[in-house]
Motif scaffolding. Structure first.
Motif, mmCIF file in Angstrom:
data_model
loop_
_atom_site.group_PDB
_atom_site.id
_atom_site.type_symbol
_atom_site.label_atom_id
_atom_site.label_comp_id
_atom_site.label_asym_id
_atom_site.label_seq_id
_atom_site.Cartn_x
_atom_site.Cartn_y
_atom_site.Cartn_z
ATOM 1 N N THR A 392 43.751 36.779 37.788
ATOM 2 C CA THR A 392 42.665 37.182 38.690
ATOM 3 C C THR A 392 42.951 38.554 39.283
ATOM 4 O OG1 THR A 392 43.732 36.009 40.520
ATOM 5 C CG2 THR A 392 42.031 34.813 39.295
ATOM 6 N N GLU A 393 44.264 38.887 39.428
ATOM 7 C CA GLU A 393 44.642 40.171 40.019
ATOM 8 C C GLU A 393 44.168 41.346 39.171
ATOM 9 O OE1 GLU A 393 47.065 37.106 41.836
ATOM 10 O OE2 GLU A 393 46.745 37.626 39.720
ATOM 11 N N ILE A 395 41.614 41.513 37.178
ATOM 12 C CA ILE A 395 40.154 41.654 37.302
ATOM 13 C C ILE A 395 39.811 42.309 38.634
ATOM 14 C CG2 ILE A 395 37.942 40.448 37.334
ATOM 15 C CD1 ILE A 395 39.453 40.442 34.610
ATOM 16 N N LYS A 396 40.473 41.886 39.693
ATOM 17 C CA LYS A 396 40.238 42.488 41.013
ATOM 18 C C LYS A 396 40.613 43.968 40.998
ATOM 19 C CE LYS A 396 40.702 38.401 43.979
ATOM 20 N NZ LYS A 396 41.492 37.757 45.063
ATOM 21 N N TYR A 397 41.728 44.289 40.341
ATOM 22 C CA TYR A 397 42.135 45.690 40.261
ATOM 23 C C TYR A 397 41.074 46.525 39.549
ATOM 24 C CZ TYR A 397 44.636 49.947 39.158
ATOM 25 O OH TYR A 397 44.970 51.271 39.053
ATOM 26 N N LYS A 399 38.035 46.021 39.362
ATOM 27 C CA LYS A 399 36.825 46.104 40.197
ATOM 28 C C LYS A 399 37.038 47.001 41.413
ATOM 29 C CE LYS A 399 34.712 41.670 38.997
ATOM 30 N NZ LYS A 399 34.256 40.357 39.521
ATOM 31 N N GLU A 401 39.217 46.408 43.916
ATOM 32 C CA GLU A 401 39.514 45.633 45.113
ATOM 33 C C GLU A 401 40.993 45.737 45.484
ATOM 34 O OE1 GLU A 401 38.257 41.640 44.414
ATOM 35 O OE2 GLU A 401 36.210 42.226 43.817
ATOM 36 N N THR A 402 41.290 45.443 46.733
ATOM 37 C CA THR A 402 42.673 45.346 47.191
ATOM 38 C C THR A 402 43.287 44.062 46.631
ATOM 39 O OG1 THR A 402 42.201 46.550 49.216
ATOM 40 C CG2 THR A 402 44.162 45.164 49.222
ATOM 41 N N ILE A 403 44.519 44.162 46.127
ATOM 42 C CA ILE A 403 45.184 42.958 45.632
ATOM 43 C C ILE A 403 46.538 42.807 46.323
ATOM 44 C CG2 ILE A 403 43.997 42.948 43.407
ATOM 45 C CD1 ILE A 403 46.481 44.135 42.131
ATOM 46 N N THR A 430 50.593 44.489 49.945
ATOM 47 C CA THR A 430 49.212 44.953 49.788
ATOM 48 C C THR A 430 49.166 46.197 48.915
ATOM 49 O OG1 THR A 430 48.674 44.112 51.994
ATOM 50 C CG2 THR A 430 47.127 45.669 51.004
ATOM 51 N N ASN A 433 44.238 50.199 46.012
ATOM 52 C CA ASN A 433 43.763 50.371 44.642
ATOM 53 C C ASN A 433 43.492 51.841 44.329
ATOM 54 O OD1 ASN A 433 42.218 50.181 42.166
ATOM 55 N ND2 ASN A 433 41.850 48.042 42.702
ATOM 56 N N ARG A 440 35.222 51.607 37.329
ATOM 57 C CA ARG A 440 35.381 50.238 37.827
ATOM 58 C C ARG A 440 34.366 49.263 37.250
ATOM 59 N NH1 ARG A 440 36.811 51.689 44.203
ATOM 60 N NH2 ARG A 440 38.874 52.577 43.730
#
Length: 442
Positions: A392-393, A395-397, A399, A401-403, A430, A433, A440
């Motif tokens: 999931t990290e 995908i968040k990266y 996008k 997002e903060t991971i 934290t 990004n 993105r």
């Protein structure tokens, strides 16, 4: 699929007793393809980590078919630049261009850049690639692809073939002219092209193609090779262009395109190649291979090499990297580039990228670019955070997002399956990004 009646009449005249077989292809599933990016990964290693069921495209050294229900652009491995999604027949022109390491190569009508990346993979970082597109909107996609796929030895230009020819006369070992055309060979791939074909005046293309080919011919070295290609069936944009060009340029000869893997000889000219959808797994393409046999040898003035980058960049390397780059450093409007070796002096051209964009000089610090991250290997950087392709990290990266991850404080190279995708700054657990905003996932 409703095909224009005038198009069907033309195809019936061209194909005669093969017409019905050709027509049936519009009721069949089209072929889907991708190419491993051998600038970053070998074909063998790619096949080991690929999550897709692939089969070989015979005319491509690194190309594979995939099934329609697969969505390869939704894998983080795509964002790592490990493969490029490309229609299978479109892989053929570069294969016949015979690019060798160290060559100077021009991709004259390059956007969105698939064939440029294919050329770069054959150069393997040596020589120089000049990739150009006259359309300022399309060149944005070209720049993104050049950077995502880790091409370093490149000039990205947004200018006309005529203006390029004034700078690069007799300069290139190889030239690809993937000419603008009426696009008939892509009707099955993109039904929107049918509407454009019906609406637009396709009679404009032969004159346009003739002018582009004339400009390209001036930029080729004696002994150099040029591939002229289109994705149309129209004989006026294919064989007739080549026939007329040879009549007007007796210092060029036509070389034979090998007729393997279902590639057919041309209509009235056996040396050229035709890719027909009823004879192979791909859409419609035309190929002609030309060689320059005579002409003036031109000497070009080189730009003065600058082997010393700004100190803030060397400070950045010392703090963050395990390697130190060498080469020709150029600063343009606070942007620091690593320019290709033996860069010639260029006058009055719209150059978008003068080599690899390393980053920006900001007051007393250096800020690395997304393009810089994409040419690195994980062992080049001191601090690395590796994400798995199914996490999931990642995908968040992608996008933006903060991971929250574990790692060393400071600037980190972010990788997926050990292949770089960008930068991020870690403070505690934290990660701020640093993925390029325009890249993105939405």
């Amino acid at each position: 699929m409703k095909l224009p009646s005038s198009f069907l009449d033309n195809m019936k005249n061209l194909l005669s007793d093969e017409y019905e077989s050709f027509l049936r292809t519009y009721d069949e599933e089209r072929a889907y393809g991708l190419r491993a990016n051998t600038l970053k990964i070998s074909v063998e290693e790619f096949l080991k980590i690929s999550p897709f069921n692939l089969s070989t495209i015979n005319w491509s050294s690194d190309g594979f078919y995939y099934k329609e229900n697969i969505r390869p652009a939704k894998s983080p491995l795509y964002n790592a630049g490990l493969y490029y999604i490309q229609e299978p027949s479109a892989m053929a022109p570069v294969e016949f261009l015979d690019v060798k390491r160290g060559h100077k190569v021009l991709d004259l009508c390059a956007a969105p850049g698939g064939k440029s990346i294919q050329i770069a993979s054959k150069l393997q970082g040596e020589g120089i690639l000049v990739t150009n597109d006259i359309n300022s909107n399309r060149v944005k996609a070209l720049v993104k692809n050049i950077e995502m796929y880790g091409v370093k030895n490149v000039l990205v230009v947004n200018d006309s073939p005529q203006r390029l020819s004034k700078n690069f006369e007799g300069y290139f070992d190889r030239i690809l002219v993937d000419a603008p055309c009426s696009g008939e060979g892509m009707f099955r791939k993109d039904e929107g092209l049918i509407k454009s074909w019906e609406k637009d005046d396709i009679s404009i293309y032969p004159n346009m193609q003739k002018e582009i080919l004339e400009s390209a011919s001036k930029m080729l070295k004696v002994g150099g090779k040029l591939v002229y290609s289109t994705c149309t069936f129209n004989i006026n944009e294919n064989e007739n262009i080549i026939e007329n060009f040879l009549k007007e340029n007796n210092n060029f000869k036509l070389l034979n395109i090998d007729k393997n893997y279902g590639i057919s000889e041309g209509l009235g000219i056996k040396e050229v190649g035709r890719l027909w959808p009823h004879k192979l797994k791909g859409e419609g393409h035309f190929l002609a291979l030309l060689q320059k046999t005579d002409g003036e040898v031109i000497n070009h003035d080189l730009e003065k090499a600058n082997n010393k980058p700004p100190q803030v960049y060397r400070d950045f390397e010392k703090e963050n990297m395990n390697i130190s780059l060498e080469g020709n450093f150029i600063t343009i409007n606070d942007n620091l580039y690593l320019a290709p070796k033996d860069l010639i002096k260029i006058k009055s051209l719209k150059v978008v990228r003068t080599g690899l964009l390393l980053g920006k000089i900001k007051k007393n610090r250096f800020e690395p670019s997304q393009a810089f991250a994409m040419v690195l290997k994980k062992e080049d950087f001191k601090r690395v955070i590796n994400l798995t392709k199914d996490s999931t990290e990642v995908i968040k990266y992608l996008k933006g997002e903060t991971i929250f991850v574990e790692g060393q404080k400071g600037l980190n190279l972010i990788t997926v399956e050990n292949f770089p995708i960008g930068f991020g700054k870690l403070n505690g657990s934290t990660l701020k990004n640093g993925y390029e905003k325009s890249w993105r996932w939405i």
